[in-house]
Design an enzyme around this catalytic site. Structure first.
Site, PDB file in Angstrom:
ATOM      1  N   ASN A  40       0.831  -1.216   0.000  1.00 15.40           N
ATOM      2  CA  ASN A  40       0.000   0.000   0.000  1.00 15.40           C
ATOM      3  C   ASN A  40       0.857   1.254   0.000  1.00 15.40           C
ATOM      4  O   ASN A  40       0.484   2.288  -0.558  1.00 15.40           O
ATOM      5  CB  ASN A  40      -0.922   0.001   1.219  1.00 15.40           C
ATOM      6  CG  ASN A  40      -2.096  -0.929   1.031  1.00 15.40           C
ATOM      7  OD1 ASN A  40      -2.604  -1.062  -0.077  1.00 15.40           O
ATOM      8  ND2 ASN A  40      -2.501  -1.602   2.095  1.00 15.40           N
ATOM      9  N   THR A 124      -1.632 -10.168   4.297  1.00 14.26           N
ATOM     10  CA  THR A 124      -2.696  -9.324   3.721  1.00 14.26           C
ATOM     11  C   THR A 124      -2.108  -8.223   2.841  1.00 14.26           C
ATOM     12  O   THR A 124      -2.728  -7.169   2.643  1.00 14.26           O
ATOM     13  CB  THR A 124      -3.558  -8.689   4.832  1.00 14.26           C
ATOM     14  OG1 THR A 124      -2.719  -7.851   5.641  1.00 14.26           O
ATOM     15  CG2 THR A 124      -4.223  -9.745   5.689  1.00 14.26           C
ATOM     16  N   PHE A 165      -4.548  -6.293  -6.422  1.00  5.19           N
ATOM     17  CA  PHE A 165      -3.321  -5.573  -6.087  1.00  5.19           C
ATOM     18  C   PHE A 165      -2.254  -6.464  -5.431  1.00  5.19           C
ATOM     19  O   PHE A 165      -1.093  -6.443  -5.830  1.00  5.19           O
ATOM     20  CB  PHE A 165      -3.634  -4.389  -5.161  1.00  5.19           C
ATOM     21  CG  PHE A 165      -2.409  -3.652  -4.717  1.00  5.19           C
ATOM     22  CD1 PHE A 165      -1.831  -3.921  -3.480  1.00  5.19           C
ATOM     23  CD2 PHE A 165      -1.787  -2.731  -5.551  1.00  5.19           C
ATOM     24  CE1 PHE A 165      -0.671  -3.262  -3.080  1.00  5.19           C
ATOM     25  CE2 PHE A 165      -0.635  -2.068  -5.155  1.00  5.19           C
ATOM     26  CZ  PHE A 165      -0.073  -2.343  -3.919  1.00  5.19           C
ATOM     27  N   ASN A 166      -2.598  -7.204  -4.379  1.00  8.36           N
ATOM     28  CA  ASN A 166      -1.583  -7.959  -3.629  1.00  8.36           C
ATOM     29  C   ASN A 166      -0.865  -8.977  -4.510  1.00  8.36           C
ATOM     30  O   ASN A 166       0.333  -9.225  -4.328  1.00  8.36           O
ATOM     31  CB  ASN A 166      -2.213  -8.682  -2.429  1.00  8.36           C
ATOM     32  CG  ASN A 166      -2.608  -7.717  -1.329  1.00  8.36           C
ATOM     33  OD1 ASN A 166      -2.112  -6.591  -1.260  1.00  8.36           O
ATOM     34  ND2 ASN A 166      -3.533  -8.133  -0.489  1.00  8.36           N
TER      35      ASN A 166
HETATM   36  O1  RIB Z   1      -6.689  -5.388  -3.240  1.00 14.27           O
HETATM   37  C1  RIB Z   1      -6.868  -5.130  -1.870  1.00 14.27           C
HETATM   38  C2  RIB Z   1      -5.605  -5.401  -1.111  1.00 14.27           C
HETATM   39  O2  RIB Z   1      -4.578  -4.515  -1.545  1.00 14.27           O
HETATM   40  C3  RIB Z   1      -5.752  -5.139   0.405  1.00 14.27           C
HETATM   41  O3  RIB Z   1      -4.906  -5.988   1.108  1.00 14.27           O
HETATM   42  C4  RIB Z   1      -5.288  -3.727   0.549  1.00 14.27           C
HETATM   43  O4  RIB Z   1      -4.791  -3.446   1.872  1.00 14.27           O
HETATM   44  C5  RIB Z   1      -4.169  -3.686  -0.448  1.00 14.27           C
HETATM   45  O5  RIB Z   1      -3.025  -4.242   0.168  1.00 14.27           O
HETATM   46 CA    CA Z   2      -3.264  -5.031   2.685  1.00 13.72          CA
END
Ligand code: RIB
Ligand code: CA
Length: 312
Positions: A40, A124, A165-166
């Protein structure tokens, strides 16, 4: 009741912060450590944000700094959602704890090496730290009971049309994790876009009346800005992604899931970072992942409220 032994790997991040509040406030977990990933925001900022949140909630737990960037790619961040600090919105206390002197990977290794029981990893953010650990300490893989992660999706993405995203931030790391043979629970966008927090839920958190409840509400007010202008189909709700990975460990019957074979695309022009979920088992490949796709939203909100009510 015996507490569940876990290590949390996160990139705070507003929803990571709520995930930490759920994990610590629930009193259901023996939290061995918190490690931080770059995602993030930069590692510098996500680490500082983790220390701030843990200070706010009075958590005494080892914190280990993770990787500065993905395995092979340049770092991408999600400041369009989480802001310049990665936790824009509330004013948070200065940290009263420091991170450990060894790295996240070494910290995970030390904890698993010395543990008599298997431990669940709860990432996460991008999976860089987890993948690096698996590469560096393959003999400790069997000490991992499960990886309960937020990431991916069956039918959609949020960074590309198909990549979440992750996973997109470090697709090679994700590919390695899904290939590792460690049992995985995947809380992807399919379930997290049903784990919606509306203004009434934010106000419920604010009425708790403690520091953590006020901070949680302020965090959700800021987090909701992105969703109300960019995810209008969610009718004003914000997708509270990360606490799903903890809530599933607490009350799996609050969710719907299916055991599927999942792989991660790392070469596609349009599809790199996609979690390719064989939902109907058309490949015949053995399932490696419990894919979570639905949630009892009201129970989720209640779980968050009850956990945050137990915090300072
Ligand atoms: O796509 C959402 C994820 O990406 C969540 O974990 C958010 O915190 C970002 O890391
Ligand atoms: Ca996250």
């Amino acid at each position: 009741m015996k507490k569940i032994p876990i290590i949390i790997d996160c990139d705070p991040g507003h929803d990571d912060a709520l995930m930490l509040m759920l994990a610590f406030g629930s009193e259901k977990f023996d939290i061995k450590a918190v490690t931080t990933s770059a995602g993030n925001q930069t590692q510098e900022k996500t680490l500082n944000n983790a220390l701030k949140i843990l200070t706010l909630i009075g958590a005494k737990v080892p914190v280990y700094r993770g990787a500065e960037k993905p395995l092979f790619r340049n770092l991408i961040i999600a400041d369009h959602v989480h802001g310049e600090t990665g936790l824009d919105g509330p004013s948070l206390p200065k940290p009263n704890i420091n991170s450990e002197s060894i790295s996240a990977v070494e910290g995970i290794a030390q904890i698993l090496q010395s543990s008599k029981e298997k431990i669940i990893l709860v990432p996460t953010g991008p999976l860089t730290n987890i993948a690096t650990f698996l590469l560096a300490y393959p003999h400790l893989k069997d000490k991992i009971e499960r990886i309960s992660l937020m990431g991916g999706g069956i039918f959609r993405g949020n960074m590309t049309p198909l990549a979440e995203f992750n996973i997109f931030a470090d697709p090679e790391a994700a590919h390695l994790v899904f290939k590792s043979g460690v049992p995985i629970t995947m809380c992807g966008l399919d379930v997290t876009h049903k784990a919606l927090v509306f203004q009434k839920d934010i106000e419920l958190l604010r009425t708790i009346g403690n520091k953590s409840g006020t901070a949680a509400a302020d965090l959700m007010d800021f987090f909701s800005i992105f969703y109300r202008s960019n995810r209008t189909e969610l009718d004003g709700g914000a997708a509270l992604h990360d606490p799903c990975a903890i809530a599933w460990l607490m009350e799996p019957d609050m969710f719907k899931s299916k055991s599927c074979f999942v792989d991660v695309e790392i070469n596609g022009t349009l599809t790199t970072g996609t979690t390719v979920v064989d939902f109907y088992n058309v490949t015949g490949k053995e399932a490696n992942t419990e894919v979570v796709y639905d949630i009892d939203r009201e129970r989720y909100i209640q779980l968050l409220h009850d956990a945050i009510s137990r915090l300072p």
